[in-house]
Design a protein around this motif. Structure first.
Motif, PDB file in Angstrom:
ATOM      1  N   LYS B  43     -11.195  31.495 -33.136  1.00  0.00           N
ATOM      2  CA  LYS B  43     -12.000  31.649 -31.916  1.00  0.00           C
ATOM      3  C   LYS B  43     -11.979  30.376 -31.057  1.00  0.00           C
ATOM      4  O   LYS B  43     -12.344  30.396 -29.887  1.00  0.00           O
ATOM      5  CB  LYS B  43     -13.444  32.025 -32.264  1.00  0.00           C
ATOM      6  CG  LYS B  43     -14.258  30.897 -32.856  1.00  0.00           C
ATOM      7  CD  LYS B  43     -15.628  31.349 -33.318  1.00  0.00           C
ATOM      8  CE  LYS B  43     -16.358  30.195 -33.994  1.00  0.00           C
ATOM      9  NZ  LYS B  43     -17.422  30.626 -34.891  1.00  0.00           N
ATOM     10  N   LEU B  44     -11.554  29.255 -31.657  1.00  0.00           N
ATOM     11  CA  LEU B  44     -11.540  27.978 -30.928  1.00  0.00           C
ATOM     12  C   LEU B  44     -10.204  27.716 -30.239  1.00  0.00           C
ATOM     13  O   LEU B  44     -10.045  26.700 -29.557  1.00  0.00           O
ATOM     14  CB  LEU B  44     -11.831  26.821 -31.897  1.00  0.00           C
ATOM     15  CG  LEU B  44     -13.127  26.916 -32.699  1.00  0.00           C
ATOM     16  CD1 LEU B  44     -13.229  25.753 -33.682  1.00  0.00           C
ATOM     17  CD2 LEU B  44     -14.340  26.932 -31.770  1.00  0.00           C
ATOM     18  N   ILE B  45      -9.246  28.636 -30.385  1.00  0.00           N
ATOM     19  CA  ILE B  45      -7.900  28.403 -29.843  1.00  0.00           C
ATOM     20  C   ILE B  45      -7.925  28.324 -28.315  1.00  0.00           C
ATOM     21  O   ILE B  45      -8.534  29.149 -27.641  1.00  0.00           O
ATOM     22  CB  ILE B  45      -6.931  29.511 -30.312  1.00  0.00           C
ATOM     23  CG1 ILE B  45      -6.669  29.371 -31.820  1.00  0.00           C
ATOM     24  CG2 ILE B  45      -5.603  29.458 -29.546  1.00  0.00           C
ATOM     25  CD1 ILE B  45      -5.852  30.507 -32.419  1.00  0.00           C
ATOM     26  N   GLY B  46      -7.240  27.302 -27.811  1.00  0.00           N
ATOM     27  CA  GLY B  46      -7.147  27.114 -26.368  1.00  0.00           C
ATOM     28  C   GLY B  46      -5.755  27.440 -25.844  1.00  0.00           C
ATOM     29  O   GLY B  46      -5.583  27.802 -24.694  1.00  0.00           O
ATOM     30  N   PRO B  48      -2.835  29.917 -26.713  1.00  0.00           N
ATOM     31  CA  PRO B  48      -2.453  31.049 -27.569  1.00  0.00           C
ATOM     32  C   PRO B  48      -1.010  30.976 -28.069  1.00  0.00           C
ATOM     33  O   PRO B  48      -0.688  31.575 -29.094  1.00  0.00           O
ATOM     34  CB  PRO B  48      -2.668  32.270 -26.666  1.00  0.00           C
ATOM     35  CG  PRO B  48      -2.745  31.755 -25.277  1.00  0.00           C
ATOM     36  CD  PRO B  48      -3.210  30.337 -25.361  1.00  0.00           C
ATOM     37  N   HIS B  54      -8.902  24.455 -28.392  1.00  0.00           N
ATOM     38  CA  HIS B  54      -9.174  24.058 -27.015  1.00  0.00           C
ATOM     39  C   HIS B  54      -9.775  22.653 -26.958  1.00  0.00           C
ATOM     40  O   HIS B  54     -10.577  22.277 -27.816  1.00  0.00           O
ATOM     41  CB  HIS B  54     -10.158  25.053 -26.397  1.00  0.00           C
ATOM     42  CG  HIS B  54     -10.172  25.026 -24.900  1.00  0.00           C
ATOM     43  ND1 HIS B  54     -10.855  24.078 -24.181  1.00  0.00           N
ATOM     44  CD2 HIS B  54      -9.568  25.815 -23.990  1.00  0.00           C
ATOM     45  CE1 HIS B  54     -10.670  24.294 -22.882  1.00  0.00           C
ATOM     46  NE2 HIS B  54      -9.899  25.352 -22.743  1.00  0.00           N
ATOM     47  N   GLY B  55      -9.381  21.912 -25.920  1.00  0.00           N
ATOM     48  CA  GLY B  55      -9.937  20.581 -25.706  1.00  0.00           C
ATOM     49  C   GLY B  55     -11.454  20.613 -25.618  1.00  0.00           C
ATOM     50  O   GLY B  55     -12.124  19.668 -26.048  1.00  0.00           O
ATOM     51  N   GLY B  56     -11.986  21.697 -25.105  1.00  0.00           N
ATOM     52  CA  GLY B  56     -13.439  21.825 -24.982  1.00  0.00           C
ATOM     53  C   GLY B  56     -14.141  21.810 -26.334  1.00  0.00           C
ATOM     54  O   GLY B  56     -15.261  21.306 -26.451  1.00  0.00           O
ATOM     55  N   ALA B  57     -13.484  22.342 -27.365  1.00  0.00           N
ATOM     56  CA  ALA B  57     -14.074  22.338 -28.707  1.00  0.00           C
ATOM     57  C   ALA B  57     -14.047  20.924 -29.287  1.00  0.00           C
ATOM     58  O   ALA B  57     -14.996  20.494 -29.953  1.00  0.00           O
ATOM     59  CB  ALA B  57     -13.316  23.305 -29.618  1.00  0.00           C
ATOM     60  N   PHE B  59     -14.105  18.243 -27.445  1.00  0.00           N
ATOM     61  CA  PHE B  59     -15.112  17.538 -26.644  1.00  0.00           C
ATOM     62  C   PHE B  59     -16.505  17.806 -27.201  1.00  0.00           C
ATOM     63  O   PHE B  59     -17.324  16.888 -27.362  1.00  0.00           O
ATOM     64  CB  PHE B  59     -15.018  17.992 -25.175  1.00  0.00           C
ATOM     65  CG  PHE B  59     -15.629  17.042 -24.192  1.00  0.00           C
ATOM     66  CD1 PHE B  59     -17.005  16.843 -24.138  1.00  0.00           C
ATOM     67  CD2 PHE B  59     -14.832  16.339 -23.286  1.00  0.00           C
ATOM     68  CE1 PHE B  59     -17.567  15.973 -23.224  1.00  0.00           C
ATOM     69  CE2 PHE B  59     -15.387  15.457 -22.358  1.00  0.00           C
ATOM     70  CZ  PHE B  59     -16.759  15.276 -22.333  1.00  0.00           C
ATOM     71  N   SER B  92      -2.118  16.985 -29.796  1.00  0.00           N
ATOM     72  CA  SER B  92      -2.742  18.250 -30.161  1.00  0.00           C
ATOM     73  C   SER B  92      -3.221  18.181 -31.607  1.00  0.00           C
ATOM     74  O   SER B  92      -2.532  17.624 -32.461  1.00  0.00           O
ATOM     75  CB  SER B  92      -1.738  19.394 -30.035  1.00  0.00           C
ATOM     76  OG  SER B  92      -1.306  19.515 -28.702  1.00  0.00           O
TER      77      SER B  92
END
Lengths: 184, 141
Positions: B43-46, B48, B54-57, B59, B92
């Motif tokens: 669910k955290l994948i930014g 695909p 994701h960078g937001g996760a 952060f 990454s």
């Protein structure tokens, strides 16, 4: 000469491309972020949910949720600007379907968030502006607000590494040099 | 919230709904420093295409950990809030690997606390991200 396409088809194609871009990213779905489009202008919405709370006593949105919302808005805006010029050159196949441009997501180099006031337990909105868009990297500014557009509760600036194949064709001097590198 | 009363680190993470929603937990809370972790989750994948989170996760993890470092400082009284935070994404995070971050509050002033943090996956020699931020300091009312 082919006659111009009906406006509904063009709108549908743009909306499909946007939905494809946003729908492909699981984290956007997890946070619940959606995008509205007026022409090429995008507005992101972060609908309030309890799982976004960082301080349950106030309550206030988690700074990390706000940051992710801003970063998502910046990344989608950047990708959107990359594919936007290609809509005009897409050709439907025999069934009238159009293969959407496939692009890689830009990579975040750095992201700086400025928290100006605490995020209320309400929906938040954001818009991004691409301030510099070069071949290698882009600089993007994002602002987020809640009830009042003029009261920004967070803003951010980020730098992004552009994907190799997607030359950015929106510079004013680009002329006819629109990238044909994106297949599919 | 007085962090000194939340001696159980697991309890603290549960008190932050967004941290719980992402699956974060505390590894360690010290005197002005904290270590947190975030297990890999689809669910955290930014991205695909690669499965990178994701960078937001990243952060969110670093912001939470930095805030905990501030609240755990011996001079701190009460809650804090982020004034600003910059995250540099150096590479990454490897898909499938747990992400850890350590944050240090290296200055707790009258009104502002300064924090730096490093995030890494299983390859601890090559950080995934570094962060620097300013937080609200409160020495008690």
């Amino acid at each position: 000469m082919a006659k111009p396409e009906p406006v509904q088809l063009i709108k549908q194609r743009r909306d499909q491309a946007l939905a494809g871009l946003v729908g492909a990213v699981p984290y956007i779905g997890f946070l619940g972020v959606t995008f509205d489009r007026r022409g090429d202008e995008l507005t992101a919405t972060l609908p309030f949910a309890d799982r976004l709370i960082g301080n349950p006593l106030l309550p206030a949105l988690h700074g990390g949720a706000t940051a992710a919302f801003l970063e998502i808005t910046a990344l989608i805006e950047l990708s959107w600007q990359t594919i936007w010029p290609q809509f005009e050159t897409l050709k439907p196949d025999a069934q009238g379907n159009v293969a959407m441009p496939q692009i890689q997501m830009p990579k975040t180099i750095d992201f700086t968030v400025d928290y100006m006031r605490s995020g209320l337990p309400r929906d938040a909105y954001a818009r991004a502006r691409v301030n510099r868009s070069g071949r290698r990297y882009a600089s993007v500014h994002v602002e987020a607000w809640q009830d009042n557009r003029s009261r920004i509760f967070a803003q951010a600036t980020g730098h992004f590494l552009m994907p190799e194949m997607a030359a950015v064709p929106n510079a004013p001097s680009a002329g006819g040099a629109v990238s044909g590198a994106v297949g599919g | 919230m007085d962090i000194s009363k939340l001696t159980d680190a697991a309890e603290l993470a549960k008190a932050i709904p967004h941290a719980q929603a992402l699956g974060m937990s505390f590894v360690e809370i010290g005197q002005g420093h904290a270590i947190m972790q975030l297990p890999y989750d689809e669910k955290l994948i930014g991205d695909p295409q690669t499965g990178v989170i994701h960078g937001g996760a990243v952060f969110a993890l670093m912001d939470t950990c930095a805030g905990a470092a501030v609240m755990s400082h011996p001079d701190a009284k009460g809650y804090t809030a982020t004034i600003d935070l910059r995250v540099d994404y150096m590479r990454s995070a490897t898909p499938g690997q747990i992400l850890r971050t350590r944050a240090d509050c290296y200055r707790y002033g009258r009104s502002v606390a300064f924090v730096r943090a490093v995030a890494y996956d299983e390859d601890e020699a090559r950080p995934v991200a570094v962060a620097n931020g300013a937080f609200v300091a409160s020495k008690g009312e």
